[in-house]
Design an enzyme around this catalytic site. Structure first.
Site, short mmCIF file in Angstrom:
data_model
loop_
_atom_site.label_atom_id
_atom_site.label_comp_id
_atom_site.label_asym_id
_atom_site.label_seq_id
_atom_site.Cartn_x
_atom_site.Cartn_y
_atom_site.Cartn_z
N GLU A 197 32.43 41.77 42.14
CA GLU A 197 33.50 42.18 43.04
C GLU A 197 34.55 41.08 43.17
O GLU A 197 35.74 41.37 43.28
CB GLU A 197 32.92 42.54 44.42
CG GLU A 197 31.98 43.74 44.42
CD GLU A 197 32.68 45.03 44.06
OE1 GLU A 197 32.89 45.25 42.84
OE2 GLU A 197 33.04 45.81 44.95
N THR A 254 41.91 47.67 45.08
CA THR A 254 41.26 47.18 46.30
C THR A 254 41.98 45.94 46.84
O THR A 254 42.19 45.81 48.05
CB THR A 254 39.78 46.86 46.00
OG1 THR A 254 39.14 48.07 45.58
CG2 THR A 254 39.07 46.33 47.22
N1 HSE Z 1 34.92 47.62 52.00
C1 HSE Z 1 35.82 47.50 50.89
C2 HSE Z 1 37.24 47.79 51.34
C3 HSE Z 1 35.41 48.50 49.86
O1 HSE Z 1 37.41 48.74 52.09
O2 HSE Z 1 38.15 47.07 50.95
C4 HSE Z 1 36.10 48.31 48.57
O3 HSE Z 1 35.28 47.58 47.71
#
Ligand code: HSE
Length: 306
Positions: free
Chosen positions: A128, A181
């Site tokens: 990630e 993201t």
């Molecule tokens: N929790 C993360 C976000 C999920 O909302 O940015 C995306 O990987």
């Protein structure tokens, strides 16, 4: 074992009230990957179907995570990886998490299950970092553990599996626009008023309690997001219309899946979840944007051997 093919599920993170802290794995959607041991050391990505992703192992999330495990285990073999992406990156459905968690799970199998699920989650979180710059655990933990997970703490990492009622069904609409993201995280506020925080954590408690007690009304009432959704929904065409339509056709609750643009709804039973899918379809049909709709149960197993 010389090679292994695995299925890594798509995941819905946040579940509205639990930004970075909750996620669930889907049964009906995910990636497939084939990992084969090679005599030459190092990681080689030989095929990627269904997405335009880097072949250089140190730029590919599956490659990065696989290499971390091989290095940590100090093995004398290398790996060839083939990847079938069945949903696109930038979907809000944990595409990078499926790559990273899938790689961690598969390499661990080839190593004779050397690492625990918690350790695999830590490896996959590095994927990630490679994908979006943040070591987020909600998608990767859901992908590795399966079911519904709570990231109770990041430091030290603590993942708690939460039971879900068997009749809970998920409907997803995935508009085919990419939201990175990294970009979606930039619109999240740095700080929030204490009143907003109280509402948010009360709903987290409500959702967890509702899942334990199969209290569908409580689950629905708790799917609310006062922190992230007000900003992120502006990036998603027709978000309010889709959410309204989903609730009017019987969904318990609806919100943004992960960092979007996918929108999820939870329903009691398949019939309602399919009805919700039909109304989402009606809302999006006139937008001119391509989209996919899925109805799925929650995957009990997470990443698994095919
Ligand atoms: N929790 C993360 C976000 C999920 O909302 O940015 C995306 O990987």
């Amino acid at each position: 074992m010389e090679s292994i093919k695995i299925f890594a599920p798509a995941t819905v993170a946040n579940l509205s009230c639990g930004y970075d802290a909750m996620g669930l794995a889907l049964e009906a959607l995910g990636d497939e990957m084939l990992f084969t041991k090679t005599n030459t050391k190092g990681v080689r990505i030989s095929k990627i179907y269904g997405a335009d992703l880097p072949y250089e192992a140190d730029k590919n999330v599956a490659g990065v995570v696989a290499k971390l495990l091989l290095d940590d285990a100090k093995v004398d073999f290398g790996l060839d990886i083939e990847i079938w992406k069945n949903f696109k990156p930038g979907s809000g459905l944990g595409s990078s998490a499926a790559s990273g968690a899938g790689a961690a799970f598969a390499v661990n199998q080839l190593l004779g299950s050397k690492y625990s699920k918690l350790e695999l989650t830590k490896f996959a979180m590095q994927g990630e970092v490679a994908a979006c710059g943040s070591a987020i655990a909600d998608n990767v933990a859901a992908c590795i553990y399966g079911g519904f997970v709570l990231v109770r703490s990041y430091d030290p990492l603590d993942i708690v599996s939460i039971p879900t009622p068997s009749d809970l069904a998920v409907t997803i609409i995935h508009p085919q626009i990419e939201i990175k993201t990294e970009d979606a995280r930039k619109v999240v506020p740095d700080s929030i008023p204490i009143k907003t925080a109280v509402s948010q954590w009360a709903n987290v408690g409500g959702l967890i309690s509702g899942l334990y007690s199969s209290n569908y009304d409580l689950i629905g009432a708790s799917i609310q997001d006062f922190v992230v959704e007000p900003q992120r929904k502006l990036l998603i065409p027709k978000f309010d219309d889709v959410k309204k339509a989903a609730l009017e056709s019987g969904a318990l609750g609806a919100g943004i899946s992960g960092s979007g643009p996918s929108i999820f709804a939870l329903s009691k039973g398949d019939a309602t979840a399919k009805q919700v899918a039909e109304t989402m379809d009606l809302v999006y049909a006139s937008t001119g944007i391509d989209y996919n709709i899925y109805v799925s149960h929650i995957s009990k197993n997470g990443t698994r051997v095919l």
